[in-house]
Design a protein around this motif. Structure first.
Motif, mmCIF file in Angstrom:
data_model
loop_
_atom_site.group_PDB
_atom_site.id
_atom_site.type_symbol
_atom_site.label_atom_id
_atom_site.label_comp_id
_atom_site.label_asym_id
_atom_site.label_seq_id
_atom_site.Cartn_x
_atom_site.Cartn_y
_atom_site.Cartn_z
ATOM 1 N N VAL A 137 0.147 20.341 -19.011
ATOM 2 C CA VAL A 137 -0.516 19.141 -19.190
ATOM 3 C C VAL A 137 -0.142 18.134 -18.288
ATOM 4 C CG1 VAL A 137 -1.000 17.175 -20.974
ATOM 5 C CG2 VAL A 137 -0.841 19.267 -21.660
ATOM 6 N N GLY A 138 1.231 17.961 -17.885
ATOM 7 C CA GLY A 138 1.689 17.051 -17.110
ATOM 8 C C GLY A 138 1.609 15.805 -17.630
ATOM 9 N N PRO A 139 2.073 14.759 -16.985
ATOM 10 C CA PRO A 139 2.282 13.178 -17.292
ATOM 11 C C PRO A 139 1.117 12.815 -17.920
ATOM 12 C CG PRO A 139 2.398 13.262 -15.123
ATOM 13 C CD PRO A 139 2.479 14.430 -15.392
ATOM 14 N N ASN A 140 0.954 12.308 -19.290
ATOM 15 C CA ASN A 140 -0.074 11.761 -19.942
ATOM 16 C C ASN A 140 0.360 10.737 -21.163
ATOM 17 O OD1 ASN A 140 1.250 13.265 -21.789
ATOM 18 N ND2 ASN A 140 -0.954 14.375 -22.349
ATOM 19 N N LEU A 182 0.885 -1.323 0.035
ATOM 20 C CA LEU A 182 0.128 0.039 0.073
ATOM 21 C C LEU A 182 0.555 1.282 -0.020
ATOM 22 C CD1 LEU A 182 -2.936 1.149 0.222
ATOM 23 C CD2 LEU A 182 -2.439 1.089 2.623
ATOM 24 N N LEU A 183 1.961 1.434 0.702
ATOM 25 C CA LEU A 183 2.828 2.582 0.914
ATOM 26 C C LEU A 183 3.433 2.735 -0.426
ATOM 27 C CD1 LEU A 183 4.139 2.350 4.555
ATOM 28 C CD2 LEU A 183 2.446 3.716 3.620
ATOM 29 N N VAL A 184 4.144 1.410 -0.979
ATOM 30 C CA VAL A 184 4.650 1.740 -2.261
ATOM 31 C C VAL A 184 3.752 2.221 -3.492
ATOM 32 C CG1 VAL A 184 6.029 0.380 -4.159
ATOM 33 C CG2 VAL A 184 6.291 0.068 -1.815
ATOM 34 N N VAL A 185 2.615 1.556 -3.500
ATOM 35 C CA VAL A 185 1.833 2.141 -4.427
ATOM 36 C C VAL A 185 1.154 3.557 -4.145
ATOM 37 C CG1 VAL A 185 -0.537 1.692 -5.545
ATOM 38 C CG2 VAL A 185 0.989 -0.416 -4.948
ATOM 39 N N LEU A 186 1.049 3.921 -2.949
ATOM 40 C CA LEU A 186 0.616 5.171 -2.623
ATOM 41 C C LEU A 186 1.414 6.292 -2.895
ATOM 42 C CD1 LEU A 186 -1.638 6.931 -1.300
ATOM 43 C CD2 LEU A 186 -0.543 6.622 0.972
ATOM 44 N N THR A 187 2.998 5.947 -3.013
ATOM 45 C CA THR A 187 4.063 6.736 -3.132
ATOM 46 C C THR A 187 3.912 6.967 -4.586
ATOM 47 O OG1 THR A 187 5.238 5.849 -1.439
ATOM 48 C CG2 THR A 187 6.474 7.062 -3.303
ATOM 49 N N LEU A 188 3.825 5.848 -5.596
ATOM 50 C CA LEU A 188 3.611 6.204 -6.945
ATOM 51 C C LEU A 188 2.432 7.092 -7.368
ATOM 52 C CD1 LEU A 188 4.564 2.542 -8.177
ATOM 53 C CD2 LEU A 188 6.060 4.359 -8.056
ATOM 54 N N PHE A 189 1.291 6.760 -6.465
ATOM 55 C CA PHE A 189 0.237 7.497 -7.115
ATOM 56 C C PHE A 189 0.378 9.291 -6.705
ATOM 57 C CE2 PHE A 189 -3.894 9.446 -5.747
ATOM 58 C CZ PHE A 189 -4.466 9.222 -6.837
ATOM 59 N N ASN A 190 1.190 9.280 -5.606
ATOM 60 C CA ASN A 190 0.992 10.746 -4.968
ATOM 61 C C ASN A 190 2.141 11.509 -5.841
ATOM 62 O OD1 ASN A 190 -0.546 10.360 -2.851
ATOM 63 N ND2 ASN A 190 1.326 9.746 -1.449
ATOM 64 N N ILE A 191 3.198 10.668 -6.278
ATOM 65 C CA ILE A 191 4.018 11.530 -7.299
ATOM 66 C C ILE A 191 3.302 11.700 -8.413
ATOM 67 C CG2 ILE A 191 6.077 11.220 -8.822
ATOM 68 C CD1 ILE A 191 7.192 9.279 -6.412
ATOM 69 N N TRP A 192 2.544 10.835 -9.233
ATOM 70 C CA TRP A 192 1.796 11.178 -10.264
ATOM 71 C C TRP A 192 0.635 12.322 -9.925
ATOM 72 C CZ3 TRP A 192 -3.597 10.848 -10.759
ATOM 73 C CH2 TRP A 192 -4.213 11.078 -11.903
ATOM 74 N N TRP A 193 0.025 12.350 -8.846
ATOM 75 C CA TRP A 193 -0.859 13.331 -8.664
ATOM 76 C C TRP A 193 -0.425 14.511 -8.220
ATOM 77 C CZ3 TRP A 193 -4.096 14.030 -3.509
ATOM 78 C CH2 TRP A 193 -5.244 14.718 -3.880
ATOM 79 N N GLU A 194 0.918 14.625 -7.601
ATOM 80 C CA GLU A 194 1.551 16.024 -7.587
ATOM 81 C C GLU A 194 1.787 16.496 -8.817
ATOM 82 O OE1 GLU A 194 5.170 17.850 -5.130
ATOM 83 O OE2 GLU A 194 5.157 15.600 -5.386
ATOM 84 N N ARG A 195 2.453 15.929 -9.883
ATOM 85 C CA ARG A 195 2.781 16.295 -11.006
ATOM 86 C C ARG A 195 1.569 16.912 -11.712
ATOM 87 N NH1 ARG A 195 7.166 11.803 -13.386
ATOM 88 N NH2 ARG A 195 8.726 12.528 -11.942
ATOM 89 N N ARG A 196 0.227 15.938 -11.714
ATOM 90 C CA ARG A 196 -0.684 16.423 -12.452
ATOM 91 C C ARG A 196 -1.282 17.634 -11.803
ATOM 92 N NH1 ARG A 196 -2.318 14.343 -17.379
ATOM 93 N NH2 ARG A 196 -4.747 14.521 -16.828
ATOM 94 N N VAL A 197 -1.455 17.708 -10.467
ATOM 95 C CA VAL A 197 -2.253 19.046 -9.772
ATOM 96 C C VAL A 197 -1.225 20.279 -10.279
ATOM 97 C CG1 VAL A 197 -2.716 20.077 -7.661
ATOM 98 C CG2 VAL A 197 -3.166 17.610 -8.117
ATOM 99 N N VAL A 198 0.267 20.382 -9.792
ATOM 100 C CA VAL A 198 0.832 21.442 -10.031
ATOM 101 C C VAL A 198 0.706 21.754 -11.625
ATOM 102 C CG1 VAL A 198 3.245 22.136 -10.198
ATOM 103 C CG2 VAL A 198 2.333 20.566 -8.382
ATOM 104 N N ALA A 199 0.709 20.843 -12.601
ATOM 105 C CA ALA A 199 0.717 21.177 -13.977
ATOM 106 C C ALA A 199 -0.711 21.789 -14.282
ATOM 107 C CB ALA A 199 0.751 19.925 -14.752
ATOM 108 N N ARG A 200 -1.732 21.386 -13.524
ATOM 109 C CA ARG A 200 -3.049 22.055 -13.555
ATOM 110 C C ARG A 200 -2.974 23.526 -13.191
ATOM 111 N NH1 ARG A 200 -7.839 21.017 -16.546
ATOM 112 N NH2 ARG A 200 -9.673 21.859 -15.410
ATOM 113 N N MET A 201 -2.364 23.697 -12.018
ATOM 114 C CA MET A 201 -2.293 25.133 -11.350
ATOM 115 C C MET A 201 -1.224 26.036 -12.369
ATOM 116 S SD MET A 201 -1.433 24.082 -7.338
ATOM 117 C CE MET A 201 -2.537 23.484 -6.246
ATOM 118 N N GLN A 202 -0.407 25.341 -13.269
ATOM 119 C CA GLN A 202 0.500 26.314 -13.877
ATOM 120 C C GLN A 202 -0.002 26.202 -15.568
ATOM 121 O OE1 GLN A 202 4.235 24.398 -13.075
ATOM 122 N NE2 GLN A 202 4.378 25.540 -11.023
ATOM 123 N N HIS A 203 -1.213 25.489 -15.703
ATOM 124 C CA HIS A 203 -1.608 25.498 -17.031
ATOM 125 C C HIS A 203 -0.610 24.782 -17.947
ATOM 126 C CE1 HIS A 203 -4.507 28.739 -15.897
ATOM 127 N NE2 HIS A 203 -3.860 29.217 -15.585
#
Length: 440
Positions: free
Chosen positions: A55-58, A32-53
């Motif tokens: 695309v992010g990883p896609n 769970l912690l390993v998968v959660l880390t992978l998801f959090n890294i992806w989510w951080e990139r997507r959210v920050v990309a959204r804030m900065q207009h």
């Protein structure tokens, strides 16, 4: 509301699990912690990309979900460089010291009530283990990671790494003090340091009588002990080295602090520990201040909200809200100077924590000896503390920055003000410089 089904044995819970259930829990928490880390890294990139207009990883996987996995595989397959002159044993041991405690801290975090394991007749509590001092266990294990950062910076045989390790250790130690003080009031109210008992203590609602009107307040300590909650949130961001307090790494600079000489899987282990520590302090905040796995209002009005496996959903929903708060701060606030950061910890958070502890202890003592409602007194004291904290954050009177004039024919005293100050630059050019400039 009954949390344990009627068919459950009376000793179902922590400390009475068979060996295969303990092994299953350990495996689930690790994955769970390993998968959660992978998801959090992806989510951080997507959210920050959204804030900065952006695309992010896609590209890799649906919505780019496999981008973090691809980065992890890339780090594992990269060449593992060993700089010249390093202490090899300590250099390799430092990432392990940082990563292993990050996994151990989740051992006492409760994910839900007692449930029945599917396809079996075994009942167990959704928690690996529990201790009478579970919160102190989390603080002690989390502090071990500081040794890994210091040893990693020292063993790298690099001035940049050594200074980064010292700066990081000072930062983490300073904010662990504020974090620990923020939890004292929780212990006073709950009467226990056990994580499961603290969650149970927040299950009852409180009422505040203001001007003859009873105002219901959730039993979560984020409401009853709001100053402690604010101090803990600020301290957990500083303790995990995240923006705007990411001074040890300072990824915008030319060097990466204690990580400067690391590469390949060792580099990945440091960042794995960072993201797991984010989840750990968020889970601890959820447990101590937001009722843990208990359902929020108005979902709590449903009779089955706090039974079965539904509480796991509420728990991770609150945890991800804290992770989003981490990402939001990273995309919003600039990095603080180091002196501002240390001043915030030692001159604001720690004194306010000590004063708040005295107020809470006084309120509890007055509530026992008099007929006043302790909750009402506590809310009033919390308002006073919040106003005092806000007053400290107000900008002070600007100082007059006047450059001292240097009299002609007199030597400039660099130590006149107590600190070495260079003389003011005279905006004139000599004839030789002007001639060289015209030739060039």
């Amino acid at each position: 509301m009954t949390m344990i089904p009627l068919a459950a044995p009376p000793d179902a819970g922590v400390g009475h699990d068979p060996w295969w259930v303990i092994g299953l829990k350990v495996l689930i928490i690790f994955v769970l912690l390993v998968v959660l880390t992978l998801f959090n890294i992806w989510w951080e990139r997507r959210v920050v990309a959204r804030m900065q207009h952006r695309v992010g990883p896609n590209v890799h996987g649906p919505f780019g979900l496999l981008q973090s996995l691809a980065d992890g595989v890339k780090l594992m397959l990269k060449e593992d460089l060993m700089p010249k002159g390093v202490d090899r044993f300590v250099y390799v041991l430092a990432p392990v010291i940082v990563a292993v405690p990050a996994f151990l801290t989740f051992a006492v975090i409760p994910f839900g009530p007692t449930v029945k394991i599917p396809f079996t007749e075994t009942y167990t509590r959704l928690q690996l283990t529990d201790l009478p001092v579970s919160v102190l266990y989390v603080m002690a294990i989390a502090s071990i990671g500081i040794y890994g950062i210091v040893l990693g910076g020292w063993s790298s045989n690099s001035t940049y790494s050594l200074l980064g390790g010292l700066r990081s250790s000072a930062q983490m130690i300073s904010y662990e003090v504020g974090m620990g003080l923020a939890l004292v009031t929780v212990f006073l109210f709950a009467g226990s340091m056990s994580t499961s008992e603290i969650v149970a203590a927040q299950s009852t609602h409180q009422t505040v009588n203001l001007f003859g009107v009873d105002i219901p307040i959730p039993g979560w300590y984020a409401f009853l002990l709001f100053p402690s909650f604010v101090i803990y949130v600020v301290s957990m961001i500083g303790e995990t080295n995240r923006a705007p307090f990411d001074l040890p790494e300072a990824e915008g600079e030319l060097v990466a602090g204690f990580l400067t000489e690391y590469s390949s899987i060792k580099y990945a282990m440091f960042f794995l520990a960072e993201y797991i520590n984010m989840a750990t302090v968020s889970a601890l905040a959820t447990t101590l201040f937001l009722g843990g796995w208990q359902a929020p209002w108005p979902i709590s009005l449903w009779d089955g909200a706090n039974s079965g496996y539904w509480p796991v959903l509420w728990f991770f929903g609150k945890l991800m809200a804290f992770i989003f708060f981490y990402i939001w701060l990273r995309g919003t606030l600039p990095r603080l100077r180091y002196d501002q950061f240390m001043k915030l910890g030692w001159k604001i958070l720690i004194p306010v924590s000590l004063g708040w502890i005295l107020l809470v202890a006084t309120v509890r003592a007055v509530g026992r000896e008099t007929t006043f409602s302790r909750t009402t007194l506590l809310v009033a004291a919390g308002v006073v503390v919040v106003l005092a904290l806000l007053s400290m954050l107000l900008p002070g009177k600007p100082k007059d920055d006047k450059t001292p004039e240097v009299a002609d024919g007199k030597d400039f005293d660099a130590f006149a003000g107590g600190f070495p100050v260079p003389p003011p630059i005279v905006d004139t050019q000599t004839d030789s410089r002007s001639k060289e400039g015209s030739r060039g």
